[in-house]
Enzyme design. Structure first.
Site, PDB file in Angstrom:
ATOM      1  N   GLY A   1      -4.039  -8.788  -8.883  1.00 57.43           N
ATOM      2  CA  GLY A   1      -3.390  -7.521  -8.580  1.00 57.43           C
ATOM      3  C   GLY A   1      -4.093  -6.631  -7.573  1.00 57.43           C
TER       4      GLY A   1
ATOM      5  N   ALA B   1       9.142  -3.236 -10.069  1.00 57.83           N
ATOM      6  CA  ALA B   1      10.553  -3.044 -10.429  1.00 57.83           C
ATOM      7  C   ALA B   1      11.315  -2.839  -9.126  1.00 57.83           C
ATOM      8  CB  ALA B   1      10.730  -1.832 -11.337  1.00 57.83           C
TER       9      ALA B   1
ATOM     10  N   VAL C   1       3.393 -14.420 -10.006  1.00 54.36           N
ATOM     11  CA  VAL C   1       3.327 -14.503 -11.470  1.00 54.36           C
ATOM     12  C   VAL C   1       4.671 -14.843 -12.101  1.00 54.36           C
ATOM     13  CG1 VAL C   1       1.301 -13.032 -11.734  1.00 54.36           C
ATOM     14  CG2 VAL C   1       3.590 -11.991 -11.763  1.00 54.36           C
TER      15      VAL C   1
ATOM     16  N   TYR D   1      10.412   7.194 -13.896  1.00 56.61           N
ATOM     17  CA  TYR D   1       9.628   5.976 -14.186  1.00 56.61           C
ATOM     18  C   TYR D   1      10.542   4.894 -14.769  1.00 56.61           C
ATOM     19  CZ  TYR D   1       5.201   3.557 -14.884  1.00 56.61           C
ATOM     20  OH  TYR D   1       4.153   2.670 -14.817  1.00 56.61           O
TER      21      TYR D   1
ATOM     22  N   SER E   1      -5.806  -0.183  -4.409  1.00 55.65           N
ATOM     23  CA  SER E   1      -5.398  -0.794  -5.680  1.00 55.65           C
ATOM     24  C   SER E   1      -6.385  -0.453  -6.797  1.00 55.65           C
ATOM     25  CB  SER E   1      -5.349  -2.321  -5.553  1.00 55.65           C
ATOM     26  OG  SER E   1      -4.373  -2.713  -4.634  1.00 55.65           O
TER      27      SER E   1
ATOM     28  N   ARG F   1      -2.666   7.434  -6.238  1.00 59.02           N
ATOM     29  CA  ARG F   1      -1.852   7.042  -5.074  1.00 59.02           C
ATOM     30  C   ARG F   1      -2.167   5.602  -4.664  1.00 59.02           C
ATOM     31  NH1 ARG F   1      -2.835  12.145  -2.868  1.00 59.02           N
ATOM     32  NH2 ARG F   1      -0.996  13.438  -3.077  1.00 59.02           N
ATOM     33  N   THR F   2      -1.222   4.702  -4.910  1.00 61.54           N
ATOM     34  CA  THR F   2      -1.371   3.300  -4.503  1.00 61.54           C
ATOM     35  C   THR F   2      -0.047   2.837  -3.909  1.00 61.54           C
ATOM     36  OG1 THR F   2      -0.591   2.475  -6.631  1.00 61.54           O
ATOM     37  CG2 THR F   2      -2.969   2.806  -6.441  1.00 61.54           C
ATOM     38  N   LEU F   3      -0.037   1.592  -3.455  1.00 62.60           N
ATOM     39  CA  LEU F   3       1.190   1.021  -2.876  1.00 62.60           C
ATOM     40  C   LEU F   3       2.319   1.027  -3.908  1.00 62.60           C
ATOM     41  CD1 LEU F   3       1.830  -0.266  -0.133  1.00 62.60           C
ATOM     42  CD2 LEU F   3       1.291  -2.490  -1.142  1.00 62.60           C
TER      43      LEU F   3
ATOM     44  N   LYS G   1       6.199  -0.754 -19.662  1.00 63.27           N
ATOM     45  CA  LYS G   1       4.854  -0.394 -20.146  1.00 63.27           C
ATOM     46  C   LYS G   1       4.825  -0.340 -21.674  1.00 63.27           C
ATOM     47  CE  LYS G   1       2.778  -0.121 -16.163  1.00 63.27           C
ATOM     48  NZ  LYS G   1       2.071  -1.332 -15.685  1.00 63.27           N
TER      49      LYS G   1
HETATM   50  P1  NAP Z   1      -0.907  -1.950  -6.289  1.00 62.92           P
HETATM   51  O1  NAP Z   1      -2.165  -1.837  -5.558  1.00 62.92           O
HETATM   52  O2  NAP Z   1       0.355  -1.970  -5.494  1.00 62.92           O
HETATM   53  O3  NAP Z   1      -0.982  -3.237  -7.252  1.00 62.92           O
HETATM   54  C1  NAP Z   1       0.146  -3.875  -7.784  1.00 62.92           C
HETATM   55  C2  NAP Z   1      -0.050  -5.358  -7.580  1.00 62.92           C
HETATM   56  O4  NAP Z   1       1.014  -6.136  -8.177  1.00 62.92           O
HETATM   57  C3  NAP Z   1      -0.079  -5.744  -6.101  1.00 62.92           C
HETATM   58  O5  NAP Z   1      -1.226  -6.508  -5.853  1.00 62.92           O
HETATM   59  C4  NAP Z   1       1.182  -6.601  -5.938  1.00 62.92           C
HETATM   60  O6  NAP Z   1       1.075  -7.544  -4.898  1.00 62.92           O
HETATM   61  C5  NAP Z   1       1.226  -7.237  -7.300  1.00 62.92           C
HETATM   62  N1  NAP Z   1       2.480  -7.948  -7.564  1.00 62.92           N
HETATM   63  C6  NAP Z   1       3.738  -7.441  -7.618  1.00 62.92           C
HETATM   64  N2  NAP Z   1       4.610  -8.445  -7.879  1.00 62.92           N
HETATM   65  C7  NAP Z   1       3.880  -9.587  -8.009  1.00 62.92           C
HETATM   66  C8  NAP Z   1       4.197 -10.951  -8.290  1.00 62.92           C
HETATM   67  N3  NAP Z   1       5.458 -11.371  -8.489  1.00 62.92           N
HETATM   68  N4  NAP Z   1       3.189 -11.856  -8.360  1.00 62.92           N
HETATM   69  C9  NAP Z   1       1.918 -11.479  -8.157  1.00 62.92           C
HETATM   70  N5  NAP Z   1       1.545 -10.192  -7.894  1.00 62.92           N
HETATM   71  C10 NAP Z   1       2.533  -9.275  -7.818  1.00 62.92           C
HETATM   72  O7  NAP Z   1      -0.721  -0.718  -7.304  1.00 62.92           O
HETATM   73  P2  NAP Z   1      -1.584  -0.204  -8.550  1.00 62.92           P
HETATM   74  O8  NAP Z   1      -1.136   1.187  -8.744  1.00 62.92           O
HETATM   75  O9  NAP Z   1      -3.024  -0.532  -8.363  1.00 62.92           O
HETATM   76  O10 NAP Z   1      -0.953  -1.044  -9.737  1.00 62.92           O
HETATM   77  C11 NAP Z   1      -1.729  -1.866 -10.610  1.00 62.92           C
HETATM   78  C12 NAP Z   1      -1.273  -1.673 -12.050  1.00 62.92           C
HETATM   79  O11 NAP Z   1      -1.600  -0.339 -12.453  1.00 62.92           O
HETATM   80  C13 NAP Z   1       0.226  -1.804 -12.277  1.00 62.92           C
HETATM   81  O12 NAP Z   1       0.455  -2.454 -13.510  1.00 62.92           O
HETATM   82  C14 NAP Z   1       0.695  -0.356 -12.359  1.00 62.92           C
HETATM   83  O13 NAP Z   1       1.903  -0.201 -13.080  1.00 62.92           O
HETATM   84  C15 NAP Z   1      -0.490   0.220 -13.091  1.00 62.92           C
HETATM   85  N6  NAP Z   1      -0.598   1.702 -13.075  1.00 62.92           N
HETATM   86  C16 NAP Z   1      -0.646   2.372 -11.902  1.00 62.92           C
HETATM   87  C17 NAP Z   1      -0.762   3.745 -11.897  1.00 62.92           C
HETATM   88  C18 NAP Z   1      -0.792   4.525 -10.608  1.00 62.92           C
HETATM   89  O14 NAP Z   1      -0.611   5.746 -10.669  1.00 62.92           O
HETATM   90  N7  NAP Z   1      -1.031   3.904  -9.466  1.00 62.92           N
HETATM   91  C19 NAP Z   1      -0.842   4.446 -13.111  1.00 62.92           C
HETATM   92  C20 NAP Z   1      -0.805   3.731 -14.311  1.00 62.92           C
HETATM   93  C21 NAP Z   1      -0.674   2.350 -14.277  1.00 62.92           C
HETATM   94  P3  NAP Z   1       1.624  -7.202  -3.385  1.00 62.92           P
HETATM   95  O15 NAP Z   1       1.570  -5.718  -3.180  1.00 62.92           O
HETATM   96  O16 NAP Z   1       0.706  -7.939  -2.494  1.00 62.92           O
HETATM   97  O17 NAP Z   1       3.023  -7.705  -3.354  1.00 62.92           O
END
Ligand code: NAP
Length: 256
Positions: free
Chosen positions: A13, A96, A66, A156, A19, A193-195, A163
């Site tokens: 991830g 999503a 995945v 959300y 990230s 702030r992430t992608l 979740k």
């Molecule tokens: P992120 O950097 O965009 O990470 C999400 C990752 O999921 C990316 O590496 C993306 O890959 C990967 N992904 C999506 N579909 C996939 C698939 N089919 N197979 C393999 N990989 C896949 O964002 P993040 O915020 O760090 O998110 C990480 C986790 O934290 C997530 O579960 C998110 O819900 C959780 N979270 C985030 C926040 C927040 O505020 N940012 C808060 C609470 C929880 P690509 O981008 O390369 O496609």
């Protein structure tokens, strides 16, 4: 001695330097862990992740969608062949379809619901199933959740339902794998702030609201998420499993 010296972990991830998984990877590396990485199998993801992790000289950087059992199987077979075992797994993946996030939850499409659940929840089950047998010296599995799985956070939507399912999957996985000395926990992160976060409608307002309402009066820093991840992945939490720990500057305790 570094806390994670001689420990081998797989990080699923990392998309870029923002990230959550990357913040965790940097902290683990600083504590001596050897890390393997997966990335979504697109040329742009591969390029971004390869450049980012290159300074860590990982022995394994592999594509893994995945949604594909064969991708997951190939990654863990490679971990077994290269390292012979695994000590921890970080699952930091969610998705999503944007149209489903933009609509009210009641309008969620059936394909969108299934896709979100498959990528954001079932992937933890599928990865845990193949990770656990490699955790021959015991192990830990960590996933990343959000408060929107406990209460309604408008916008959300289907991801909140994912979740909720993710956190309960953590409890079931902890039950199934506990006697194999594999612990499974979730870290419920405040907004960063992430992608992925950029796809959530009203995310900047949500961050401002969280900062204003949380007891600490600010948003959480990625390094704070990483510090709790180290606790949950390491020996300091040896008696903790099936748990979801909030790292959100206290936002989740507030009722107004
Ligand atoms: P992120 O950097 O965009 O990470 C999400 C990752 O999921 C990316 O590496 C993306 O890959 C990967 N992904 C999506 N579909 C996939 C698939 N089919 N197979 C393999 N990989 C896949 O964002 P993040 O915020 O760090 O998110 C990480 C986790 O934290 C997530 O579960 C998110 O819900 C959780 N979270 C985030 C926040 C927040 O505020 N940012 C808060 C609470 C929880 P690509 O981008 O390369 O496609």
């Amino acid at each position: 001695m570094a806390t994670f010296a001689d420990k081998i972990g797989l990080i699923m991830g990392v998309a870029n330097e923002r990230s959550i998984a990357w913040a965790i990877s940097q902290a683990l590396t600083a504590e001596g862990a050897q890390l393997a990485f997966t990335h979504f199998p697109s040329p742009s993801s591969e390029r971004r992740v390869a450049d980012l992790v290159a300074p860590l000289s990982p022995k394994i950087v592999l594509p893994c969608d995945v949604q594909k059992d064969e991708d997951i199987a190939r990654v863990f077979a490679e971990v077994r062949d290269v390292y012979g075992r695994l000590d921890f797994l970080v699952h930091s993946i969610a998705f999503a379809p944007p149209p489903d996030l933009r609509r009210p939850y009641v309008e969620t499409s059936r394909p969108g619901w299934h896709l979100a659940m498959d990528i954001s929840v079932y992937s933890l089950v599928a990865a845990s199933r193949v990770a656990a047998p490699l955790m021959t010296a015991g192990g830990t599995i960590l996933t990343i959740s959000y408060f929107g799985g406990e209460k309604v956070v408008p916008g959300y939507n289907v991801m909140g339902v994912c979740k909720a399912a993710l956190e309960h999957s953590v409890r079931h996985l902890a039950w199934d794998l506990g006697r194999q000395h594999v612990r499974v926990n979730a870290l419920s992160a405040g907004p960063v702030r992430t992608l992925s976060a950029s796809g959530i409608p009203g995310f900047d307002d949500l961050r401002q609201h969280a900062a204003a309402k949380s007891p600490l009066g600010r948003n959480v820093e990625p390094r704070e998420l990483a510090a709790t991840a180290l606790y949950l992945l390491g020996d300091m939490s040896s008696g903790v499993t099936g748990e979801t720990i909030h790292v959100d500057c206290g936002y989740s305790i507030v009722g107004l």
